[in-house]
Design an enzyme around this catalytic site. Structure first.
Site, PDB file in Angstrom:
ATOM      1  N   ASP A 164      11.519   4.567  12.344  1.00 11.71           N
ATOM      2  CA  ASP A 164      12.402   3.565  12.951  1.00 11.71           C
ATOM      3  C   ASP A 164      13.718   3.364  12.185  1.00 11.71           C
ATOM      4  OD1 ASP A 164      10.940   2.369  10.915  1.00 11.71           O
ATOM      5  OD2 ASP A 164      10.104   0.762  12.144  1.00 11.71           O
TER       6      ASP A 164
ATOM      7  N   ASP B 263       0.849  -1.191   0.000  1.00 15.32           N
ATOM      8  CA  ASP B 263       0.000   0.000   0.000  1.00 15.32           C
ATOM      9  C   ASP B 263       0.890   1.248   0.000  1.00 15.32           C
ATOM     10  OD1 ASP B 263       0.993  -0.027   2.617  1.00 15.32           O
ATOM     11  OD2 ASP B 263      -0.822  -0.981   3.369  1.00 15.32           O
TER      12      ASP B 263
ATOM     13  N   ASP C   7       1.422   4.948   1.689  1.00 10.31           N
ATOM     14  CA  ASP C   7       1.077   5.914   2.728  1.00 10.31           C
ATOM     15  C   ASP C   7       1.649   7.272   2.352  1.00 10.31           C
ATOM     16  OD1 ASP C   7      -0.119   3.893   4.157  1.00 10.31           O
ATOM     17  OD2 ASP C   7       1.709   3.422   5.268  1.00 10.31           O
TER      18      ASP C   7
HETATM   19  P1  ATP Z   1       5.135  -3.127   6.066  1.00  9.86           P
HETATM   20  O1  ATP Z   1       3.873  -2.325   5.855  1.00  9.86           O
HETATM   21  O2  ATP Z   1       5.736  -3.682   4.845  1.00  9.86           O
HETATM   22  O3  ATP Z   1       5.010  -4.101   7.149  1.00  9.86           O
HETATM   23  P2  ATP Z   1       6.087  -0.594   6.913  1.00  9.86           P
HETATM   24  O4  ATP Z   1       7.469  -0.093   7.213  1.00  9.86           O
HETATM   25  O5  ATP Z   1       5.329   0.096   5.855  1.00  9.86           O
HETATM   26  O6  ATP Z   1       6.248  -2.127   6.605  1.00  9.86           O
HETATM   27  P3  ATP Z   1       4.013   0.223   8.667  1.00  9.86           P
HETATM   28  O7  ATP Z   1       3.574  -0.363   9.966  1.00  9.86           O
HETATM   29  O8  ATP Z   1       3.061   0.306   7.544  1.00  9.86           O
HETATM   30  O9  ATP Z   1       5.285  -0.612   8.239  1.00  9.86           O
HETATM   31  O10 ATP Z   1       4.599   1.643   9.013  1.00  9.86           O
HETATM   32  C1  ATP Z   1       4.742   2.696   8.085  1.00  9.86           C
HETATM   33  C2  ATP Z   1       5.919   3.572   8.447  1.00  9.86           C
HETATM   34  O11 ATP Z   1       5.748   4.130   9.746  1.00  9.86           O
HETATM   35  C3  ATP Z   1       7.252   2.822   8.524  1.00  9.86           C
HETATM   36  O12 ATP Z   1       7.860   2.686   7.276  1.00  9.86           O
HETATM   37  C4  ATP Z   1       8.051   3.706   9.463  1.00  9.86           C
HETATM   38  O13 ATP Z   1       8.554   4.833   8.791  1.00  9.86           O
HETATM   39  C5  ATP Z   1       6.994   4.174  10.442  1.00  9.86           C
HETATM   40  N1  ATP Z   1       6.904   3.260  11.610  1.00  9.86           N
HETATM   41  C6  ATP Z   1       6.161   2.165  11.739  1.00  9.86           C
HETATM   42  N2  ATP Z   1       6.324   1.592  12.935  1.00  9.86           N
HETATM   43  C7  ATP Z   1       7.198   2.353  13.603  1.00  9.86           C
HETATM   44  C8  ATP Z   1       7.776   2.308  14.898  1.00  9.86           C
HETATM   45  N3  ATP Z   1       7.479   1.329  15.729  1.00  9.86           N
HETATM   46  N4  ATP Z   1       8.641   3.302  15.235  1.00  9.86           N
HETATM   47  C9  ATP Z   1       8.935   4.288  14.384  1.00  9.86           C
HETATM   48  N5  ATP Z   1       8.431   4.384  13.162  1.00  9.86           N
HETATM   49  C10 ATP Z   1       7.573   3.446  12.750  1.00  9.86           C
HETATM   50 MG    MG Z   2       3.186  -0.180   5.392  1.00  7.79          MG
END
Ligand code: ATP
Ligand code: MG
Length: 452
Positions: free
Chosen positions: A145, A69, A71
């Site tokens: 993160d 997706d 964001d």
């Molecule tokens: P995926 O969706 O593939 O599991 P993602 O990195 O996109 O991985 P999401 O949970 O969708 O994970 O989070 C979106 C964004 O928000 C991340 O890429 C990161 O920049 C931020 N993020 C998510 N979780 C955390 C956290 N625990 N601490 C800091 N930043 C975070």
């Molecule tokens: Mg994501």
């Protein structure tokens, strides 16, 4: 300029000015972004705001993967975003963001976040309790993160904005936490689980300083709300890289907090084989685009616990079916404290387990009734794992494989001779029958076996 130069020299130190990578420096193109995400970004930019694709999607595209997706991040507040779109909703209490409905897509738009100031923002272990203070883009980058998760893509110019050295880490295939790893894990211990999962999924190496504190800080996972652990474990198990991720969790000492029973399970050789097989199967299904259900997976992870408890009860002379239900409840209760398996999954998990003894009945109408069961296929897949991990004879699995694909005449032919009259069996129940496995062990001679 000098500050920017210095920031680049000191790894992990964030810059206040981004480094821009134009379309010549990477391969991400706006055509790879969904229609909805492009439209929403454009509209925000036309209204005079900054707007970017951010996080996982930019990372995945840079690494050559297809994002799940898209964001968006913007400097517009939720109240400024909402009126720009016909169908937009401000959601979340703690972390307010906007969901914009764009055709079939829901685009998540979040306002740049800054660092929290003040006292009551963290618990006694350093875990951040709030994260709802708006900030500028540079602040938004460093509160994320990993460096590769803090990249911003502007579709209008096809440029990547990098405040933390994420592009270099993508090239080096390195997973590096932004800032001081110990502080960042204390702020949010989920980052340890995310690190392991992302490294396994994306084929990255966890940078040394990022990996080093994990074994020591692993117990912090216990302070997390169970629902967050569940969400993260669900992502991990369904990532298509569950085998690798679980191995890595164990390697880093993280599995105690997430699946406390895993140690026990993996100590039993049959349990280990069963779980390996289940995870390999799931990974394969995810990779070829077949559906997988978390409920099925959790049912497999916990099965050998159920089995141990069930067998113990049966050895004490308890009746098999009620003993199985008691064992199921006990195991689910134990897990609930840490993992908070949602109620909606519990029903399916229990059903999958409860159907297992029914596969042993191969006479009369029962096999036909089982075949009609809406969850037959999942229960059969579960039986397959039990057979191929050595828990039960493969002969039983093969029989059901043939039976389900046979025509009616062939099925009738396959049925086992009916056992003793029902009434008689009922009266003798609980005396001789110790282990339902006994019926499986002697499938060809049920009538002569001592329990009947
Ligand atoms: P995926 O969706 O593939 O599991 P993602 O990195 O996109 O991985 P999401 O949970 O969708 O994970 O989070 C979106 C964004 O928000 C991340 O890429 C990161 O920049 C931020 N993020 C998510 N979780 C955390 C956290 N625990 N601490 C800091 N930043 C975070
Ligand atoms: Mg994501």
């Amino acid at each position: 300029m000098i500050r920017r130069f210095l920031a680049r020299l000191i790894p992990g130190r964030p810059a206040t000015e981004p480094r821009l990578f134009g379309p010549d420096a990477h391969r991400v193109r706006r055509t790879q972004i969904s229609r909805g995400a492009i439209d929403v970004t454009r509209k925000l930019q036309q209204a005079g705001f900054k707007a970017f694709i951010v996080g996982g999607a930019v990372r995945d595209l840079l690494l050559g993967f297809q994002p799940k997706d898209f964001d968006l991040a913007t400097d517009a507040t939720p109240e400024q975003v909402k009126p720009l779109f016909r169908r937009a909703f401000i959601i979340g209490r703690r972390f307010r963001l906007v969901h914009v409905l764009a055709g079939p897509e829901t685009i998540e738009v979040s306002t740049f976040r800054g660092r929290q100031a003040g006292e009551d923002t963290a618990d006694e272990h350093g875990r951040l309790l709030t994260d709802n203070v708006f900030g500028n883009q540079a602040e938004d980058a460093v509160r994320r993160d990993f460096t590769i998760n803090a990249l911003y893509f502007d579709p209008s110019t096809e440029s990547v904005w990098d405040y933390v050295g994420g592009v270099a880490d993508v090239k080096a295939k390195k997973l590096r936490l932004i800032g001081d790893p110990v502080t960042r894990y204390r702020e949010d211990p989920v980052r340890m689980l995310r690190g392991v999962r992302l490294a396994a999924k994306l084929g990255l190496r966890i940078e040394k300083k990022t990996a080093m504190p994990i074994p020591t800080l692993a117990p912090l996972i216990h302070n997390l709300p169970p629902a967050r652990i569940f969400d993260e474990m669900e992502k991990l198990l369904l990532s298509g890289h569950a085998v690798e991720s679980l191995r890595s969790l164990r390697h880093h000492g993280l599995h105690h907090g997430v699946l406390p029973l895993l140690d026990v399970i993996l100590e039993q050789p049959l349990g280990q084989r069963f779980i390996d097989l289940a995870l390999e199967n799931t990974d394969e299904r995810v990779r070829i685009g077949k559906s997988v259900t978390p409920a099925f997976l959790f049912a497999t992870l916990l099965w050998h616990e159920v089995l141990a408890s069930w067998n113990a009860a049966k050895a004490k002379g308890e009746r098999p079916t009620p003993a199985l239900f008691v064992a199921m409840d006990r195991v689910l209760e134990q897990q609930a404290e840490r993992l908070a398996i949602p109620r909606r999954f519990e029903a399916v998990i229990k059903e999958t387990w409860a159907m297992q003894p029914r596969f042993e009945q191969r006479a009369g109408q029962r096999p036909f009734r089982l075949l009609e069961h809406p969850r037959f296929r999942a229960a059969y897949d579960f039986l397959w794992l039990r057979g191929h991990s050595g828990e039960i004879p493969v002969e039983l699995v093969d029989w059901w494989e043939r039976f389900q694909h046979a025509d009616t005449a062939e099925r009738e032919h396959m049925l086992r001779p009916d056992e003793a009259p029902k009434k008689k069996r009922r009266r003798s129940r609980g005396r001789g029958r110790k282990d339902s496995r006994a019926t499986v062990d002697a499938p060809d001679a049920p009538s002569s076996s001592s329990e009947h």
